[in-house]
Design a protein around this motif. Structure first.
Motif, PDB file in Angstrom:
ATOM      1  N   GLY A  93     -39.273-132.592 -61.902  1.00 29.37           N
ATOM      2  CA  GLY A  93     -38.112-132.845 -61.052  1.00 29.37           C
ATOM      3  C   GLY A  93     -37.621-131.587 -60.359  1.00 29.37           C
ATOM      4  N   TYR A  94     -38.279-130.447 -60.569  1.00 33.71           N
ATOM      5  CA  TYR A  94     -37.841-129.200 -59.945  1.00 33.71           C
ATOM      6  C   TYR A  94     -38.128-129.230 -58.439  1.00 33.71           C
ATOM      7  N   PRO A  95     -37.235-128.679 -57.635  1.00 34.93           N
ATOM      8  CA  PRO A  95     -37.501-128.613 -56.193  1.00 34.93           C
ATOM      9  C   PRO A  95     -38.702-127.723 -55.896  1.00 34.93           C
ATOM     10  N   LYS A  96     -39.527-128.117 -54.944  1.00 31.24           N
ATOM     11  CA  LYS A  96     -40.672-127.305 -54.566  1.00 31.24           C
ATOM     12  C   LYS A  96     -40.242-126.197 -53.606  1.00 31.24           C
ATOM     13  N   GLU A  97     -40.959-125.071 -53.691  1.00 32.31           N
ATOM     14  CA  GLU A  97     -40.652-123.937 -52.821  1.00 32.31           C
ATOM     15  C   GLU A  97     -40.784-124.333 -51.357  1.00 32.31           C
ATOM     16  N   SER A  98     -41.835-125.076 -51.027  1.00 32.17           N
ATOM     17  CA  SER A  98     -42.059-125.453 -49.628  1.00 32.17           C
ATOM     18  C   SER A  98     -40.933-126.326 -49.106  1.00 32.17           C
ATOM     19  N   THR A  99     -40.404-127.197 -49.956  1.00 31.68           N
ATOM     20  CA  THR A  99     -39.307-128.076 -49.545  1.00 31.68           C
ATOM     21  C   THR A  99     -38.065-127.276 -49.221  1.00 31.68           C
ATOM     22  N   LEU A 100     -37.702-126.378 -50.110  1.00 30.52           N
ATOM     23  CA  LEU A 100     -36.493-125.580 -49.913  1.00 30.52           C
ATOM     24  C   LEU A 100     -36.616-124.674 -48.692  1.00 30.52           C
ATOM     25  N   GLU A 113     -34.273-120.462 -48.478  1.00 28.85           N
ATOM     26  CA  GLU A 113     -35.145-119.472 -49.108  1.00 28.85           C
ATOM     27  C   GLU A 113     -34.468-118.785 -50.285  1.00 28.85           C
ATOM     28  N   ALA A 114     -33.189-118.457 -50.149  1.00 33.71           N
ATOM     29  CA  ALA A 114     -32.466-117.776 -51.236  1.00 33.71           C
ATOM     30  C   ALA A 114     -32.375-118.674 -52.464  1.00 33.71           C
ATOM     31  N   VAL A 115     -32.252-119.975 -52.226  1.00 39.73           N
ATOM     32  CA  VAL A 115     -32.193-120.924 -53.335  1.00 39.73           C
ATOM     33  C   VAL A 115     -33.543-120.959 -54.050  1.00 39.73           C
ATOM     34  N   ALA A 116     -34.631-120.964 -53.282  1.00 40.89           N
ATOM     35  CA  ALA A 116     -35.968-120.945 -53.873  1.00 40.89           C
ATOM     36  C   ALA A 116     -36.175-119.678 -54.703  1.00 40.89           C
ATOM     37  N   ASP A 117     -35.712-118.547 -54.212  1.00 38.96           N
ATOM     38  CA  ASP A 117     -35.839-117.279 -54.951  1.00 38.96           C
ATOM     39  C   ASP A 117     -35.061-117.326 -56.262  1.00 38.96           C
ATOM     40  N   ALA A 118     -33.877-117.900 -56.239  1.00 38.32           N
ATOM     41  CA  ALA A 118     -33.057-117.995 -57.453  1.00 38.32           C
ATOM     42  C   ALA A 118     -33.729-118.879 -58.497  1.00 38.32           C
ATOM     43  N   LEU A 119     -34.324-119.981 -58.046  1.00 36.91           N
ATOM     44  CA  LEU A 119     -35.030-120.871 -58.978  1.00 36.91           C
ATOM     45  C   LEU A 119     -36.286-120.205 -59.532  1.00 36.91           C
ATOM     46  N   LYS A 120     -36.983-119.463 -58.693  1.00 35.20           N
ATOM     47  CA  LYS A 120     -38.201-118.779 -59.141  1.00 35.20           C
ATOM     48  C   LYS A 120     -37.874-117.760 -60.223  1.00 35.20           C
ATOM     49  N   GLN A 121     -36.781-117.041 -60.072  1.00 34.78           N
ATOM     50  CA  GLN A 121     -36.368-116.040 -61.063  1.00 34.78           C
ATOM     51  C   GLN A 121     -36.090-116.686 -62.425  1.00 34.78           C
ATOM     52  N   LYS A 122     -35.665-117.929 -62.415  1.00 41.12           N
ATOM     53  CA  LYS A 122     -35.362-118.652 -63.662  1.00 41.12           C
ATOM     54  C   LYS A 122     -36.548-119.475 -64.163  1.00 41.12           C
ATOM     55  N   GLY A 123     -37.670-119.442 -63.437  1.00 45.29           N
ATOM     56  CA  GLY A 123     -38.825-120.220 -63.843  1.00 45.29           C
ATOM     57  C   GLY A 123     -38.649-121.701 -63.655  1.00 45.29           C
ATOM     58  N   ARG A 124     -37.840-122.086 -62.683  1.00 43.71           N
ATOM     59  CA  ARG A 124     -37.535-123.493 -62.457  1.00 43.71           C
ATOM     60  C   ARG A 124     -37.817-123.932 -61.028  1.00 43.71           C
ATOM     61  N   LEU A 125     -38.818-123.341 -60.423  1.00 46.67           N
ATOM     62  CA  LEU A 125     -39.207-123.708 -59.067  1.00 46.67           C
ATOM     63  C   LEU A 125     -40.483-124.529 -59.128  1.00 46.67           C
ATOM     64  N   GLY A 126     -40.444-125.695 -58.521  1.00 45.60           N
ATOM     65  CA  GLY A 126     -41.629-126.558 -58.510  1.00 45.60           C
ATOM     66  C   GLY A 126     -42.758-125.954 -57.698  1.00 45.60           C
ATOM     67  N   LYS A 127     -43.973-126.289 -58.061  1.00 48.32           N
ATOM     68  CA  LYS A 127     -45.134-125.787 -57.360  1.00 48.32           C
ATOM     69  C   LYS A 127     -45.432-126.640 -56.133  1.00 48.32           C
ATOM     70  N   GLY A 128     -45.840-125.939 -55.083  1.00 47.11           N
ATOM     71  CA  GLY A 128     -46.198-126.677 -53.873  1.00 47.11           C
ATOM     72  C   GLY A 128     -45.339-126.341 -52.694  1.00 47.11           C
TER      73      GLY A 128
END
Length: 250
Positions: free
Chosen positions: A222-229, A235-250
């Motif tokens: 259910g995690y948002p994908k980087e490409s979607t965001l 982009e800043a939202v995607a970076d914040a999720l990536k730092q927490k390990g909660r960014l969907g792949k794709g």
């Protein structure tokens, strides 16, 4: 499952609270009141559904979005209905502050052909006040961006698809005769390939996967994908999720 209004049921469980939004109520109450009083409805099920779905950009024209039958309740079309509802209200109601009970104006018995002004009136009012040139679809797309931002915040707070489920009693409790949830709720649905007013558990997990795919979220988390965001300027939202390990792949 509470079948009486799936847009409300799904919108609540997939969001953060009871949505308490009444956008599709007239499709139910118009028929329920007429049948309760022993009168004819003011429009056939197929006509009512066409009026509604013709206005639901960018999914317009798919009448299956308002098929509330048991056969259709876990479908891609129902996922589109819930998506459109989340996008519309995130902008046109919660941001532009249009009245919840008055809008959207889908079905209007005082208008030619009973066709309301939604899709035309909202941007006219907004642009008259702001001087902008926002289209109805622009508002829907802004609502989609807000919906994705909200979901990203819930994901940062720990949400995972495994947490998104109804209480057990929702699947097992049967509505009692004479109560608000009794079967005779008369929402549009297809029976033997013909539109009629009908009432309608089991495949909710599959529905979640369909819904997440439509949003551009990772289906098994259910995690948002980087490409979607990033496609929505988040982009800043995607970076914040990536730092927490909660960014969907794709």
């Amino acid at each position: 499952m509470p079948f009486s209004q799936l847009d409300w049921t799904y919108g609540s469980i997939l969001g953060d609270r009871d949505i308490n939004e009444h956008d599709f109520n007239s499709a139910k109450y118009m028929t329920l009141i007429s049948k309760t009083m022993g009168k004819y409805t003011k429009g056939s099920a197929s006509k009512v559904v066409k009026i509604y779905t013709d206005k639901m950009v960018p999914f317009q024209g798919d009448m299956g979005m308002l098929d509330f039958s048991r056969r259709n309740m876990y479908s891609d079309q129902m996922a589109k209905l819930v998506s459109w509802h989340r996008y519309y209200t995130r902008f046109w109601k919660q941001s532009a502050l249009f009245c919840d009970m008055r809008w959207p104006d889908f079905l209007n018995f005082n208008a030619p052909g009973k066709i309301g002004s939604t899709g035309i009136s909202e941007p006219k009012f907004l642009n008259a006040v702001t001087g902008q040139n926002t289209s109805f679809l622009d508002g829907i797309e802004l609502g989609r961006k807000i919906w994705n931002l909200d979901h990203a915040i819930w994901t940062l707070q720990g949400r995972h698809r495994d947490m998104v489920h109804f209480s057990d009693y929702v699947y097992s409790r049967k509505a009692q005769k004479g109560t608000f949830l009794e079967p005779a709720m008369y929402l549009p649905g297809k029976i033997n390939w013909a539109w009629n007013y009908v009432n309608t558990k089991s495949r909710f997990e599959g529905f979640k996967s369909r819904f997440y795919k439509l949003q551009g979220w990772e289906e098994h988390t259910g995690y948002p994908k980087e490409s979607t965001l990033k496609s929505q300027g988040l982009e800043a939202v995607a970076d914040a999720l990536k730092q927490k390990g909660r960014l969907g792949k794709g």
